[in-house]
Design an enzyme around this catalytic site. Structure first.
Site, PDB file in Angstrom:
ATOM      1  N   GLU A  54      13.337  -0.285  40.216  1.00 17.80           N
ATOM      2  CA  GLU A  54      11.914  -0.005  40.823  1.00 17.80           C
ATOM      3  C   GLU A  54      12.131   0.582  42.357  1.00 17.80           C
ATOM      4  OE1 GLU A  54      10.225  -3.841  41.280  1.00 17.80           O
ATOM      5  OE2 GLU A  54       9.364  -2.746  42.655  1.00 17.80           O
ATOM      6  N   CYS A  66       8.769  -5.390  39.537  1.00 18.80           N
ATOM      7  CA  CYS A  66      10.029  -6.270  38.532  1.00 18.80           C
ATOM      8  C   CYS A  66       9.610  -6.356  37.099  1.00 18.80           C
ATOM      9  CB  CYS A  66       9.458  -7.583  39.562  1.00 18.80           C
ATOM     10  SG  CYS A  66       9.655  -7.369  41.174  1.00 18.80           S
ATOM     11  N   HIS A 126      10.233 -15.088  36.587  1.00 20.53           N
ATOM     12  CA  HIS A 126      10.652 -13.840  37.657  1.00 20.53           C
ATOM     13  C   HIS A 126      10.538 -14.380  39.184  1.00 20.53           C
ATOM     14  CE1 HIS A 126      10.296 -10.848  40.917  1.00 20.53           C
ATOM     15  NE2 HIS A 126       9.269 -10.886  40.625  1.00 20.53           N
TER      16      HIS A 126
HETATM   17  P1  HMG Z   1       4.217 -16.705  54.394  1.00 19.95           P
HETATM   18  O1  HMG Z   1       2.446 -16.471  55.566  1.00 19.95           O
HETATM   19  O2  HMG Z   1       5.577 -16.259  55.683  1.00 19.95           O
HETATM   20  O3  HMG Z   1       4.188 -18.253  54.496  1.00 19.95           O
HETATM   21  O4  HMG Z   1       4.232 -16.498  53.266  1.00 19.95           O
HETATM   22  P2  HMG Z   1       3.226 -19.241  54.494  1.00 19.95           P
HETATM   23  O5  HMG Z   1       2.467 -19.935  55.586  1.00 19.95           O
HETATM   24  O6  HMG Z   1       2.161 -19.242  53.488  1.00 19.95           O
HETATM   25  O7  HMG Z   1       4.597 -20.535  54.440  1.00 19.95           O
HETATM   26  C1  HMG Z   1       5.103 -20.606  53.355  1.00 19.95           C
HETATM   27  C2  HMG Z   1       5.294 -22.265  52.565  1.00 19.95           C
HETATM   28  O8  HMG Z   1       6.833 -22.604  53.454  1.00 19.95           O
HETATM   29  C3  HMG Z   1       4.401 -23.134  52.702  1.00 19.95           C
HETATM   30  O9  HMG Z   1       4.665 -23.347  51.408  1.00 19.95           O
HETATM   31  C4  HMG Z   1       4.534 -23.590  54.132  1.00 19.95           C
HETATM   32  O10 HMG Z   1       3.563 -24.812  53.844  1.00 19.95           O
HETATM   33  C5  HMG Z   1       5.792 -23.332  53.621  1.00 19.95           C
HETATM   34  P3  HMG Z   1       3.073 -24.096  50.137  1.00 19.95           P
HETATM   35  O11 HMG Z   1       2.103 -24.076  50.856  1.00 19.95           O
HETATM   36  O12 HMG Z   1       3.226 -22.215  49.627  1.00 19.95           O
HETATM   37  O13 HMG Z   1       3.244 -24.996  49.498  1.00 19.95           O
HETATM   38  N1  HMG Z   1       6.352 -24.192  55.923  1.00 19.95           N
HETATM   39  C6  HMG Z   1       6.741 -25.263  55.358  1.00 19.95           C
HETATM   40  N2  HMG Z   1       7.958 -25.818  54.579  1.00 19.95           N
HETATM   41  C7  HMG Z   1       9.052 -26.593  55.414  1.00 19.95           C
HETATM   42  N3  HMG Z   1       9.321 -27.022  56.362  1.00 19.95           N
HETATM   43  C8  HMG Z   1       8.368 -26.079  57.740  1.00 19.95           C
HETATM   44  C9  HMG Z   1       7.659 -25.128  57.081  1.00 19.95           C
HETATM   45  N4  HMG Z   1       7.025 -24.136  57.223  1.00 19.95           N
HETATM   46  C10 HMG Z   1       5.577 -23.623  56.417  1.00 19.95           C
HETATM   47  N5  HMG Z   1       8.404 -25.975  58.968  1.00 19.95           N
HETATM   48  C11 HMG Z   1       4.426 -14.999  50.861  1.00 19.95           C
HETATM   49  C12 HMG Z   1       4.353 -16.369  52.055  1.00 19.95           C
HETATM   50  C13 HMG Z   1       5.366 -15.281  49.990  1.00 19.95           C
HETATM   51  C14 HMG Z   1       3.090 -14.852  51.104  1.00 19.95           C
HETATM   52  C15 HMG Z   1       5.311 -13.882  52.228  1.00 19.95           C
HETATM   53  O14 HMG Z   1       6.936 -14.445  51.975  1.00 19.95           O
HETATM   54  C16 HMG Z   1       5.401 -12.482  51.493  1.00 19.95           C
HETATM   55  O15 HMG Z   1       4.151 -11.475  51.694  1.00 19.95           O
HETATM   56  N6  HMG Z   1       6.458 -12.343  49.763  1.00 19.95           N
HETATM   57  C17 HMG Z   1       6.263 -10.913  49.113  1.00 19.95           C
HETATM   58  C18 HMG Z   1       5.534 -11.048  48.414  1.00 19.95           C
HETATM   59  C19 HMG Z   1       5.683 -11.931  47.244  1.00 19.95           C
HETATM   60  O16 HMG Z   1       6.638 -12.257  47.410  1.00 19.95           O
HETATM   61  N7  HMG Z   1       4.941 -12.745  45.988  1.00 19.95           N
HETATM   62  C20 HMG Z   1       5.247 -13.426  45.081  1.00 19.95           C
HETATM   63  C21 HMG Z   1       4.306 -12.590  44.011  1.00 19.95           C
HETATM   64  S1  HMG Z   1       4.820 -11.283  43.460  1.00 19.95           S
HETATM   65  C22 HMG Z   1       6.056 -10.905  43.041  1.00 19.95           C
HETATM   66  O17 HMG Z   1       6.605 -11.690  42.510  1.00 19.95           O
HETATM   67  C23 HMG Z   1       6.079  -9.635  42.511  1.00 19.95           C
HETATM   68  C24 HMG Z   1       7.677  -8.969  43.941  1.00 19.95           C
HETATM   69  O18 HMG Z   1       8.749  -9.249  43.431  1.00 19.95           O
HETATM   70  C25 HMG Z   1       7.232  -7.068  43.856  1.00 19.95           C
HETATM   71  C26 HMG Z   1       8.199  -6.847  41.937  1.00 19.95           C
HETATM   72  O19 HMG Z   1       6.851  -7.073  41.307  1.00 19.95           O
HETATM   73  O20 HMG Z   1       8.961  -5.663  42.223  1.00 19.95           O
HETATM   74  C27 HMG Z   1       6.602  -9.565  45.283  1.00 19.95           C
END
Ligand code: HMG
Length: 388
Positions: free
Chosen positions: A79, A111, A233
């Site tokens: 992509e 992906c 994935h």
């Molecule tokens: P965010 O707002 O940065 O993080 O978004 P958060 O606040 O949700 O925290 C993440 C986790 O860290 C949470 O755990 C927190 O509790 C924990 P969870 O609730 O998930 O169990 N946390 C801690 N843990 C330990 N010590 C600490 C601490 N602080 C917080 N001190 C998000 C996270 C994944 C949404 C963001 O990184 C994002 O937008 N990423 C990009 C999108 C993505 O990867 N999506 C995945 C599904 S879609 C997909 O797989 C397709 C893709 O590959 C593209 C394609 O298909 O081409 C993306």
């Protein structure tokens, strides 16, 4: 006759950022990244690298064992395409000196596209078992600075050779699919970084998992508790843990937490230190599993859940072949990862902000990669690649 994966090798850039450096600048606890999303490092490409150079480097070890003339078709899944018209695979075809009597095509669906390529490759080989199909999946995950996705960037390429009576993994014919028109992650043609509705994307991923798995069962697939390992994935490694919890609940699995973790943990070792390599990531997960020296995988059944935002997903399975260990590229993978250079945050910003010239002049690219291939220049809008 069985059809499946005859060989597999992956490649990532020579440069990475430790997510602690990002956390320090953001003034947050690095454990949010190390534990919260399960990522330690993210691969960053140099100015003279792209999906073509990474894919060619991933494929090189496969050509030591396979006659080039057997390669009937090259499918390039990405992509992060480099041209709106010419398939990136045609550049790789030239760099690898593949035969002219070969069809080359590029596939895109976020992906997911490497899985589409692998399924189509299996169909080609089933029709003519003398043929081999080279599937290349190569991507560079880029999000805006200071966006929620920034810590989930990465880059990597995987080369998978599909053939009859495969040496590594026989792929079973049953597969389950799920497609739904959603906007969880996308990249309009005028942007170099993806847009994402992060939390929504993880929900849709889990919905697609349940749906694709239930279709897989309806098509005669294996029960969850008959699977020994699962390659998901991997947009970030913790996603696999969330997926595993979801699927085990959905299927009322009798396995305890330790047994459920043991099914996915060995697939995460490379992803944790490379980051999201989009369409390559699930198969880099398979390489991580196969390369694990402590596991004897012969005869073990591996489930695969492939997800591409937008979204298209597929669940299928494969069985590891006896003697598979003799055909791995583990040492090369380890040496490549150990030779990487860590970037400081300032260096990362410089790499990130490099803009490919687009004015039609003769531009030599800075020499940064130590990989076997580089993007040497962009001259009159033509990309010029070379072997190092
Ligand atoms: P965010 O707002 O940065 O993080 O978004 P958060 O606040 O949700 O925290 C993440 C986790 O860290 C949470 O755990 C927190 O509790 C924990 P969870 O609730 O998930 O169990 N946390 C801690 N843990 C330990 N010590 C600490 C601490 N602080 C917080 N001190 C998000 C996270 C994944 C949404 C963001 O990184 C994002 O937008 N990423 C990009 C999108 C993505 O990867 N999506 C995945 C599904 S879609 C997909 O797989 C397709 C893709 O590959 C593209 C394609 O298909 O081409 C993306």
């Amino acid at each position: 006759m069985s059809v499946g994966i005859d060989d597999i090798s992956f490649y990532t850039s020579n440069f990475y950022l430790d997510l602690k450096s990002l956390a320090d600048v953001q003034n947050i606890d690095a454990e949010k990244y190390y534990q919260g999303i399960g990522q330690e490092k993210m691969g960053i490409v140099g100015a003279d690298e792209d999906v073509v150079t990474m894919a060619a480097a991933a494929a090189l070890p496969l050509l030591e064992r396979c006659e080039r003339s057997q390669i009937d078709t090259l499918m390039f899944a990405t992509e992060t395409g480099v041209d709106q018209s010419k398939a990136a695979g045609v550049f790789v075809h030239g760099l690898l000196d593949l035969p002219n009597r070969c069809r080359v095509v590029e596939l895109k669906q976020a992906c997911y596209s490497a899985t589409a390529a692998i399924q189509m490759a299996c169909a080609i080989v089933a029709r003519d078992p003398r043929r081999k199909v080279l599937v290349l999946a190569s991507d560079i995950a880029r999000y805006d600075l200071a966006s929620s996705g920034e810590a989930t960037q990465g880059c990597g390429a995987v080369a998978v050779l599909i053939g009859a009576n495969p040496k590594l993994v026989e792929i079973a014919p049953e597969s389950g699919r799920y497609t739904e028109d959603v906007m969880d992650f996308w990249r309009p043609n005028y942007r170099s970084t993806a847009l994402v509705d992060g939390k929504y994307s993880t929900k849709i991923y889990l919905t697609a998992l349940k749906q694709a798995y239930s279709d897989y069962l309806e098509q005669g697939g294996a029960e969850f508790d008959q699977l020994d390992y699962l390659c998901y994935h991997l947009p970030f490694s913790r996603m696999a843990e969330k997926a595993q919890t979801q699927l085990s609940r959905y299927t009322h699995s009798e396995r305890d937490k330790e047994a459920l973790d043991a099914m996915v943990m060995p697939t995460l070792n490379y992803n944790r230190i490379i980051g999201n390599s989009y369409t390559a990531s699930i198969y880099i997960g398979l390489a991580s599993l196969l390369d694990n020296p402590e596991l004897e995988l012969s005869g073990q059944r591996v489930g695969f859940f492939s997800y591409g935002s937008g979204c298209v997903s597929e669940f299928f399975s494969g069985t590891v072949m006896p003697g598979y260990r003799d055909y791995l590229h583990t040492d090369k993978h380890q040496a490549m990862l150990q030779a990487r250079t860590e970037l400081s945050y300032t260096e990362y910003l410089k790499f990130y902000n490099f803009e490919c010239p687009a004015d039609g002049g003769d531009h030599r690219m800075p020499e940064q990669t130590k990989g076997p291939f580089r993007l040497e220049a962009i001259n009159q809008h033509k990309r010029v690649y070379s072997a190092r």
